[in-house]
Design an enzyme around this catalytic site. Structure first.
Site, mmCIF file in Angstrom:
data_model
loop_
_atom_site.group_PDB
_atom_site.id
_atom_site.type_symbol
_atom_site.label_atom_id
_atom_site.label_comp_id
_atom_site.label_asym_id
_atom_site.label_seq_id
_atom_site.Cartn_x
_atom_site.Cartn_y
_atom_site.Cartn_z
ATOM 1 N N TYR A 61 -7.427 -55.783 -31.055
ATOM 2 C CA TYR A 61 -8.520 -56.177 -30.071
ATOM 3 C C TYR A 61 -9.163 -57.205 -30.947
ATOM 4 O O TYR A 61 -9.390 -57.265 -32.011
ATOM 5 C CB TYR A 61 -9.525 -54.859 -30.442
ATOM 6 C CG TYR A 61 -10.707 -54.993 -29.546
ATOM 7 C CD1 TYR A 61 -10.639 -55.155 -28.247
ATOM 8 C CD2 TYR A 61 -11.889 -54.572 -30.224
ATOM 9 C CE1 TYR A 61 -11.717 -55.092 -27.344
ATOM 10 C CE2 TYR A 61 -12.914 -54.804 -29.189
ATOM 11 C CZ TYR A 61 -13.181 -54.936 -28.025
ATOM 12 O OH TYR A 61 -14.160 -55.106 -27.088
ATOM 13 N N THR A 76 -30.531 -17.908 -2.084
ATOM 14 C CA THR A 76 -28.899 -17.731 -2.144
ATOM 15 C C THR A 76 -28.378 -17.577 -0.774
ATOM 16 O O THR A 76 -27.275 -18.048 -0.540
ATOM 17 C CB THR A 76 -28.454 -16.722 -3.280
ATOM 18 O OG1 THR A 76 -29.307 -15.321 -2.959
ATOM 19 C CG2 THR A 76 -28.406 -17.027 -4.698
ATOM 20 N N ALA A 110 4.767 -55.710 -48.641
ATOM 21 C CA ALA A 110 3.578 -55.263 -48.309
ATOM 22 C C ALA A 110 2.108 -56.086 -48.386
ATOM 23 O O ALA A 110 2.688 -57.244 -48.888
ATOM 24 C CB ALA A 110 3.335 -54.445 -49.902
ATOM 25 N N ALA A 117 -24.190 -24.114 -6.239
ATOM 26 C CA ALA A 117 -24.410 -24.908 -7.482
ATOM 27 C C ALA A 117 -25.606 -25.724 -7.148
ATOM 28 O O ALA A 117 -25.685 -26.846 -7.719
ATOM 29 C CB ALA A 117 -23.385 -25.643 -7.716
ATOM 30 N N ARG A 173 -33.938 -24.513 -17.095
ATOM 31 C CA ARG A 173 -34.149 -24.261 -18.434
ATOM 32 C C ARG A 173 -33.183 -24.944 -19.305
ATOM 33 O O ARG A 173 -33.292 -24.879 -20.587
ATOM 34 C CB ARG A 173 -33.732 -22.648 -18.464
ATOM 35 C CG ARG A 173 -35.115 -21.629 -18.116
ATOM 36 C CD ARG A 173 -34.842 -20.537 -18.221
ATOM 37 N NE ARG A 173 -33.975 -19.913 -17.002
ATOM 38 C CZ ARG A 173 -33.457 -18.676 -16.967
ATOM 39 N NH1 ARG A 173 -33.537 -17.872 -17.948
ATOM 40 N NH2 ARG A 173 -32.723 -18.487 -15.682
ATOM 41 N N ASN A 223 -26.357 -6.811 -10.178
ATOM 42 C CA ASN A 223 -25.454 -7.638 -9.432
ATOM 43 C C ASN A 223 -25.050 -8.866 -10.112
ATOM 44 O O ASN A 223 -25.931 -9.444 -10.674
ATOM 45 C CB ASN A 223 -26.560 -7.928 -8.193
ATOM 46 C CG ASN A 223 -25.884 -8.946 -7.169
ATOM 47 O OD1 ASN A 223 -24.553 -9.025 -7.061
ATOM 48 N ND2 ASN A 223 -26.824 -9.605 -6.672
ATOM 49 N N LYS A 237 -4.081 -44.127 -31.751
ATOM 50 C CA LYS A 237 -4.709 -44.094 -30.460
ATOM 51 C C LYS A 237 -3.766 -44.913 -29.363
ATOM 52 O O LYS A 237 -3.206 -45.784 -29.769
ATOM 53 C CB LYS A 237 -6.115 -44.844 -30.470
ATOM 54 C CG LYS A 237 -6.698 -45.058 -28.863
ATOM 55 C CD LYS A 237 -7.348 -46.169 -28.854
ATOM 56 C CE LYS A 237 -6.405 -47.315 -28.411
ATOM 57 N NZ LYS A 237 -7.017 -48.458 -27.848
ATOM 58 N N ALA A 275 1.275 -47.165 -46.359
ATOM 59 C CA ALA A 275 -0.159 -46.796 -46.516
ATOM 60 C C ALA A 275 -0.998 -47.965 -46.106
ATOM 61 O O ALA A 275 -0.681 -49.197 -46.647
ATOM 62 C CB ALA A 275 -0.302 -46.238 -47.953
HETATM 63 C C1 UD1 Z 1 -28.999 -13.828 -8.322
HETATM 64 C C2 UD1 Z 1 -29.097 -12.576 -7.470
HETATM 65 C C3 UD1 Z 1 -29.287 -11.460 -8.600
HETATM 66 C C4 UD1 Z 1 -28.241 -11.440 -9.461
HETATM 67 C C5 UD1 Z 1 -28.209 -12.693 -10.199
HETATM 68 C C6 UD1 Z 1 -27.079 -13.015 -11.163
HETATM 69 C C7 UD1 Z 1 -30.105 -13.098 -5.286
HETATM 70 C C8 UD1 Z 1 -31.270 -12.947 -4.573
HETATM 71 N N1 UD1 Z 1 -30.115 -12.662 -6.578
HETATM 72 O O1 UD1 Z 1 -30.557 -13.940 -8.900
HETATM 73 O O2 UD1 Z 1 -29.109 -10.228 -7.848
HETATM 74 O O3 UD1 Z 1 -28.471 -10.138 -10.399
HETATM 75 O O4 UD1 Z 1 -28.197 -13.603 -9.209
HETATM 76 O O5 UD1 Z 1 -27.009 -13.766 -11.752
HETATM 77 O O6 UD1 Z 1 -28.836 -13.694 -5.154
HETATM 78 N N2 UD1 Z 1 -28.454 -21.352 -5.608
HETATM 79 C C9 UD1 Z 1 -28.489 -22.336 -4.641
HETATM 80 N N3 UD1 Z 1 -29.333 -22.341 -3.933
HETATM 81 C C10 UD1 Z 1 -30.545 -21.724 -3.843
HETATM 82 C C11 UD1 Z 1 -30.703 -20.749 -4.991
HETATM 83 C C12 UD1 Z 1 -29.629 -20.460 -5.841
HETATM 84 O O7 UD1 Z 1 -27.504 -22.981 -4.664
HETATM 85 O O8 UD1 Z 1 -31.512 -21.990 -2.943
HETATM 86 C C13 UD1 Z 1 -27.377 -21.101 -6.631
HETATM 87 C C14 UD1 Z 1 -27.898 -21.354 -7.952
HETATM 88 O O9 UD1 Z 1 -27.445 -22.742 -8.427
HETATM 89 C C15 UD1 Z 1 -26.987 -20.331 -8.894
HETATM 90 C C16 UD1 Z 1 -26.917 -19.230 -7.951
HETATM 91 O O10 UD1 Z 1 -27.182 -19.821 -6.778
HETATM 92 O O11 UD1 Z 1 -25.772 -20.926 -9.217
HETATM 93 C C17 UD1 Z 1 -27.860 -17.983 -8.283
HETATM 94 O O12 UD1 Z 1 -29.070 -18.406 -8.154
HETATM 95 P P1 UD1 Z 1 -30.687 -18.004 -9.091
HETATM 96 O O13 UD1 Z 1 -31.621 -18.569 -8.652
HETATM 97 O O14 UD1 Z 1 -29.970 -18.250 -10.451
HETATM 98 O O15 UD1 Z 1 -30.262 -16.384 -8.904
HETATM 99 P P2 UD1 Z 1 -31.152 -15.495 -9.789
HETATM 100 O O16 UD1 Z 1 -32.574 -15.239 -9.364
HETATM 101 O O17 UD1 Z 1 -30.329 -15.090 -11.035
HETATM 102 CA CA CA Z 2 -29.654 -16.915 -12.282
#
Ligand code: UD1
Ligand code: CA
Length: 453
Positions: A371, A80, A407, A12, A18, A171, A335, A364
């Protein structure tokens, strides 16, 4: 530790640009629960020995949402695989077993799916990847399998050739990896790719090069929808609500117009509940057997007892307990109040910070004045008490059991049990006054009209 362990790592650290939001993406809500909260709830149902959330720098609020689970900081977002490395320390004693990797922005993953993946791990696969077939495979990574449908590698969209891009099995990002090899594989990943990132997806090819078995478990696309924008968030909310409407009807709740009823992640129902159109359940509501929630009600943090009726047009705010058979009518706001069995507030009232005894009747327009601009005060109404219409109960105040309040009263002092209290100006009748008044005024007006000629 030698025993096989179960760990979950939630990624996370992404900023979620976006979303165009000052808040981290995973703190946005679906059904009154943060995206991260949904993932943590599901993860908790598989009883992991360790649960770690990987966050970015300056994400204290995400760490707070993750609590009591540990949050670790990934200093720089290098992909990731790099994110998983950030969990190395908290997982240092997880030497064997399974580490699940899930995403914080994919809230609908189900425990059954995680269990299906665990079963593949138990059957000997070193890496289990969760795949899905979205309507639009878009830029998802593609799962490349061999003839016997074993997973060979994952190729990211950017690096994929035409043939690979034509693969529809995508994936999801969710993996279950043998804990004894995870960090060895992750450490072997390099950043030699289009984004110069460390792709977790590369661990599949690395594992296969070591003759480690890799397999795919498939799940429904709906379950794996990820949230990247406010538009995705609204679509996820709509999906969740629709699924929940069907579930509650299966559980024995009648919805007269399902599409207009909104639930929270934790709304609970007994059987034989009736819910009218346009009802919204905020977090923390449970509804008892044979209760009826009529049209246009908003409830949050409320225990609705058996055989209670609420609404139409009622607002129930946090801290409300309605015991058996209570009746809350139209334009009533309650409340932080407990209403005893059979108590009634049928029209146009505000009841806040109060305790209302069994079978009390709130007329009613009754208002608890709870408060003073600084502090809140409590109103206690005894069982069987009768509060006349348009009464202001200036708290702190106690109306005894069985008492009657006239009342239009403003009640500032406690009322003894079975007493009558009337707190208003006395009525003053003057016989013939109105007729006399009209004559006088008409005469004056006639004189003025003459003078104008
Ligand atoms: C990733 C997968 C892709 C898959 C897709 C599904 C990889 C390289 N690719 O791509 O194959 O189809 O998810 O949604 O894994 N995050 C971190 N630290 C980082 C990068 C990401 O914590 O340095 C977290 C993000 O917060 C997110 C998740 O990892 O929750 C996925 O990262 P994101 O950059 O969205 O991966 P995708 O490019 O979408
Ligand atoms: Ca993503």
């Amino acid at each position: 530790m030698s025993k096989d362990q179960l760990a979950v790592v939630v990624l996370a650290a992404g900023k979620g640009t976006r979303m165009k939001s000052a808040r981290s993406k995973v703190l946005h809500s679906v059904a009154g629960r943060s995206l991260l909260g949904h993932v943590l709830d599901t993860a908790a149902t598989i009883n992991p020995d360790r649960l770690v959330v990987v966050i970015g720098p300056d994400m204290e609020e995400v760490a707070a949402e993750a609590a009591p689970h540990e949050a670790v900081v990934q200093a720089e977002q290098r992909g990731t695989a790099d994110a998983v490395k950030a969990a190395r320390q908290p997982l240092a004693d997880v030497l064997s077993g399974t580490v699940f990797i899930v995403y914080g922005d994919t809230p609908f993953i189900e425990a059954e799916t995680l269990n299906a993946m665990a079963a593949q791990r138990a059957a000997g696969a070193g890496v289990v990847v969760l795949g899905f077939r979205p309507d639009d495979p878009a830029a998802y990574g593609r799962l490349i399998t061999d003839n016997s449908s074993r997973l060979e590698r994952i190729v990211e969209f950017r690096e994929a050739n035409e043939v690979e891009r034509a693969v529809t099995l995508c994936n999801s990002g969710v993996m279950a990896v043998d804990a004894s090899i995870l960090f060895r594989l992750v450490d072997a990943v390099d950043d030699d790719n289009a984004k110069n990132e460390f792709y977790l997806t590369d661990i599949v090819a690395l594992a296969r090069a070591d003759n480690i078995d890799c397999v795919v478990v498939e799940a429904e696309a709906d379950e794996l929808q990820g949230i990247n924008s406010r538009i995705d968030l609204a679509a996820a909310e709509a999906f969740w609500q629709q699924r929940r409407r069907l579930q509650v009807m299966e559980e024995g709740v009648t919805l007269s117009d399902p599409a207009t009823v909104y639930f929270s992640y934790d709304t609970k129902f007994a059987e034989d509940v009736l819910i009218g159109p346009n009802v919204v359940f905020g977090p923390g509501v449970s509804v008892g057997r044979d209760a009826e929630i009529r049209a246009f009600c908003h409830l949050e943090g409320v225990i609705v007892g058996d055989s209670v009726t609420v609404g139409p047009f009622a607002r129930l705010r946090p801290g409300v307990v309605l015991e058996r058979g209570v009746k809350i009518g139209n334009f009533v706001e309650v409340k932080n109040a407990v209403l005893g069995a059979g108590a009634k507030a049928s029209h146009l009232s505000y009841i806040g910070d109060a305790e209302v005894g069994a079978n009390a009747n709130i007329g009613a327009g009754t208002i608890t004045c709870n408060y003073d601009g600084y502090f809140k005060y409590k109103t206690t109404i005894g069982s069987g008490a009768f509060i006349g219409s348009n009464t202001a109960l200036v708290a702190p105040v106690v109306v005894g059991d069985g008492a009657i309040v006239g009342a239009g009263s403003v009640i500032t002092d406690d009322v003894k049990r079975d007493a009558l209290a009337v707190g208003r100006g006395r009525q003053d009748d003057r016989e013939g006054w109105a007729a006399e008044f009209r004559t006088t005024q008409q005469t004056k007006k006639d004189q003025v009209a003459k003078g104008d000629d």
